[in-house]
Motif scaffolding. Sequence first.
Motif, PDB file in Angstrom:
ATOM      1  N   ASN A  57      32.961  34.743  39.515  1.00  0.00           N
ATOM      2  CA  ASN A  57      34.315  34.238  39.290  1.00  0.00           C
ATOM      3  C   ASN A  57      34.346  32.728  39.040  1.00  0.00           C
ATOM      4  N   GLN A  58      33.277  32.248  38.421  1.00  0.00           N
ATOM      5  CA  GLN A  58      33.245  30.872  37.958  1.00  0.00           C
ATOM      6  C   GLN A  58      32.752  30.850  36.520  1.00  0.00           C
ATOM      7  N   ALA A  59      33.030  29.767  35.839  1.00  0.00           N
ATOM      8  CA  ALA A  59      32.564  29.585  34.467  1.00  0.00           C
ATOM      9  C   ALA A  59      31.884  28.237  34.350  1.00  0.00           C
ATOM     10  N   LYS A  60      30.932  28.160  33.438  1.00  0.00           N
ATOM     11  CA  LYS A  60      30.246  26.901  33.133  1.00  0.00           C
ATOM     12  C   LYS A  60      30.645  26.456  31.737  1.00  0.00           C
ATOM     13  N   VAL A  61      31.232  25.279  31.657  1.00  0.00           N
ATOM     14  CA  VAL A  61      31.594  24.693  30.373  1.00  0.00           C
ATOM     15  C   VAL A  61      30.467  23.762  29.938  1.00  0.00           C
ATOM     16  N   LEU A  62      29.887  24.024  28.767  1.00  0.00           N
ATOM     17  CA  LEU A  62      28.733  23.271  28.281  1.00  0.00           C
ATOM     18  C   LEU A  62      29.172  22.166  27.327  1.00  0.00           C
ATOM     19  N   ILE A  63      28.729  20.938  27.629  1.00  0.00           N
ATOM     20  CA  ILE A  63      29.052  19.775  26.806  1.00  0.00           C
ATOM     21  C   ILE A  63      27.741  19.098  26.419  1.00  0.00           C
ATOM     22  N   PHE A  64      27.542  18.927  25.124  1.00  0.00           N
ATOM     23  CA  PHE A  64      26.307  18.326  24.628  1.00  0.00           C
ATOM     24  C   PHE A  64      26.652  17.049  23.872  1.00  0.00           C
ATOM     25  N   PHE A  65      26.390  15.906  24.539  1.00  0.00           N
ATOM     26  CA  PHE A  65      26.671  14.592  23.957  1.00  0.00           C
ATOM     27  C   PHE A  65      28.107  14.508  23.432  1.00  0.00           C
ATOM     28  N   GLY A  66      29.058  14.916  24.284  1.00  0.00           N
ATOM     29  CA  GLY A  66      30.476  14.816  23.955  1.00  0.00           C
ATOM     30  C   GLY A  66      31.029  15.950  23.137  1.00  0.00           C
ATOM     31  N   ARG A  67      30.201  16.940  22.819  1.00  0.00           N
ATOM     32  CA  ARG A  67      30.660  18.063  22.002  1.00  0.00           C
ATOM     33  C   ARG A  67      30.685  19.332  22.844  1.00  0.00           C
ATOM     34  N   TYR A  68      31.787  20.059  22.726  1.00  0.00           N
ATOM     35  CA  TYR A  68      31.924  21.322  23.452  1.00  0.00           C
ATOM     36  C   TYR A  68      31.119  22.404  22.737  1.00  0.00           C
ATOM     37  N   LEU A  69      30.176  23.025  23.478  1.00  0.00           N
ATOM     38  CA  LEU A  69      29.305  24.033  22.878  1.00  0.00           C
ATOM     39  C   LEU A  69      29.689  25.455  23.252  1.00  0.00           C
ATOM     40  N   GLY A  70      30.450  25.618  24.332  1.00  0.00           N
ATOM     41  CA  GLY A  70      30.843  26.963  24.728  1.00  0.00           C
ATOM     42  C   GLY A  70      30.906  27.103  26.239  1.00  0.00           C
ATOM     43  N   THR A  71      31.195  28.326  26.662  1.00  0.00           N
ATOM     44  CA  THR A  71      31.376  28.616  28.085  1.00  0.00           C
ATOM     45  C   THR A  71      30.549  29.829  28.481  1.00  0.00           C
ATOM     46  N   ILE A  72      29.943  29.754  29.656  1.00  0.00           N
ATOM     47  CA  ILE A  72      29.236  30.901  30.235  1.00  0.00           C
ATOM     48  C   ILE A  72      30.125  31.490  31.317  1.00  0.00           C
ATOM     49  N   ARG A  73      30.520  32.759  31.161  1.00  0.00           N
ATOM     50  CA  ARG A  73      31.387  33.420  32.131  1.00  0.00           C
ATOM     51  C   ARG A  73      30.629  34.399  33.029  1.00  0.00           C
ATOM     52  N   ASP A  74      29.489  34.907  32.560  1.00  0.00           N
ATOM     53  CA  ASP A  74      28.723  35.854  33.364  1.00  0.00           C
ATOM     54  C   ASP A  74      28.083  35.127  34.547  1.00  0.00           C
ATOM     55  N   ASN A  88      31.761  23.047  36.148  1.00  0.00           N
ATOM     56  CA  ASN A  88      32.254  24.274  36.778  1.00  0.00           C
ATOM     57  C   ASN A  88      33.770  24.384  36.635  1.00  0.00           C
ATOM     58  N   VAL A  89      34.231  25.584  36.318  1.00  0.00           N
ATOM     59  CA  VAL A  89      35.663  25.890  36.290  1.00  0.00           C
ATOM     60  C   VAL A  89      35.868  27.187  37.062  1.00  0.00           C
ATOM     61  N   SER A  90      36.705  27.161  38.071  1.00  0.00           N
ATOM     62  CA  SER A  90      36.944  28.352  38.886  1.00  0.00           C
ATOM     63  C   SER A  90      37.866  29.319  38.152  1.00  0.00           C
ATOM     64  N   VAL A 118      51.338  32.143  41.888  1.00  0.00           N
ATOM     65  CA  VAL A 118      49.994  32.727  41.875  1.00  0.00           C
ATOM     66  C   VAL A 118      49.469  32.640  40.446  1.00  0.00           C
ATOM     67  N   PHE A 119      48.303  32.017  40.269  1.00  0.00           N
ATOM     68  CA  PHE A 119      47.797  31.773  38.921  1.00  0.00           C
ATOM     69  C   PHE A 119      46.275  31.829  38.895  1.00  0.00           C
ATOM     70  N   ARG A 120      45.734  31.851  37.680  1.00  0.00           N
ATOM     71  CA  ARG A 120      44.289  31.766  37.469  1.00  0.00           C
ATOM     72  C   ARG A 120      44.020  31.203  36.083  1.00  0.00           C
ATOM     73  N   VAL A 121      42.824  30.664  35.896  1.00  0.00           N
ATOM     74  CA  VAL A 121      42.418  30.116  34.602  1.00  0.00           C
ATOM     75  C   VAL A 121      41.879  31.246  33.736  1.00  0.00           C
ATOM     76  N   ILE A 122      42.372  31.359  32.515  1.00  0.00           N
ATOM     77  CA  ILE A 122      41.874  32.373  31.578  1.00  0.00           C
ATOM     78  C   ILE A 122      41.198  31.737  30.362  1.00  0.00           C
ATOM     79  N   ASP A 123      41.372  30.434  30.169  1.00  0.00           N
ATOM     80  CA  ASP A 123      40.717  29.724  29.076  1.00  0.00           C
ATOM     81  C   ASP A 123      40.142  28.427  29.642  1.00  0.00           C
ATOM     82  N   SER A 124      38.831  28.437  29.883  1.00  0.00           N
ATOM     83  CA  SER A 124      38.192  27.280  30.527  1.00  0.00           C
ATOM     84  C   SER A 124      38.198  26.045  29.636  1.00  0.00           C
ATOM     85  N   ALA A 125      38.143  26.239  28.319  1.00  0.00           N
ATOM     86  CA  ALA A 125      38.134  25.093  27.404  1.00  0.00           C
ATOM     87  C   ALA A 125      39.461  24.340  27.467  1.00  0.00           C
ATOM     88  N   LYS A 126      40.579  25.069  27.425  1.00  0.00           N
ATOM     89  CA  LYS A 126      41.886  24.420  27.530  1.00  0.00           C
ATOM     90  C   LYS A 126      42.067  23.750  28.883  1.00  0.00           C
TER      91      LYS A 126
END
Length: 281
Positions: A57-74, A88-90, A118-126
């Motif tokens: 139930n966590q996500a990893k947001v990947l940033i490479f030299f200031g550029r967003y490369l994607g998110t790992i949700r598994d 990390n994004v919960s 009651v809320f949760r994050v569904i888009d880690s990039a936003k």
Amino acid sequence: MKEIKAWYTNGFVGIVGIAILLIAAFISFLLQQMIFAVLFLLVAVVFASGITIVQPNQAKVLIFFGRYLGTIRDSGLFLTIPFTIRQNVSLRVRNFTSNKLKVNDVQGNPIEIAAVIVFRVIDSAKATFDVDDYEEFVEIQSEAAIRHVATKYPYDTFTDDDEITLRGNADIISDVLANELQERLKVAGVEVIEARLTHLAYSPEIASAMLQRQQAAAILAARKKIVEGAVSMAQMAIEQLDKEGILELDDERKANMVNNLMVAIVSERATQPVINTGSLY
């Protein structure tokens, strides 16, 4: 910015590969092949920088030299793009309880209101890039939405039973609040699961006056029901007597009987019967 899936693979395979590279570097060092030893060691360090662990139930947001490369949700151990910053994004369901807010309802009456969201994050990039701090954003927007909804409806109504009120239509108000919050929070990639009022009351300075008003309205409503019932009962009594021919009553006697029945039924205290042994006239 929309969330995209980052590249990653099984982390255990990556660890095995790193171990092989380290062994190769050690053997090259023993054979005094320094160029290969350094090369194997550098490649092992590069791959090691890509090893990451993602909790459930966590996500990893990947940033490479200031550029967003994607998110790992598994969740698990993974090998991903080396030298990336992993934030990390919960994704867990959370709740926020607002403070007691003092606002004026649509009729201008000052009231106190609070709610739980009651809320949760569904888009880690936003949640990471479109707002500075999505948790603070949720708190501020929640209080703004609560204030706005409270000003659209009256606390209570004393005339129209079909009018939507804060006190009498809690489910409808909760749905309206949840929908408005969702519109406000979608920019942060947040999903509103539920919104419920936890506190609703008149402000202390008018609470006693409003209580008297509610009591008066309740008394008037009760009186109205009693009078309607009394009129119906008196009508039924007159019709029954006429139908069965028990008594022949002229208009004056009917009026007198209706008066007595109305007094007996409507009166708050028990009535005392008076036996009339003479003539009505």
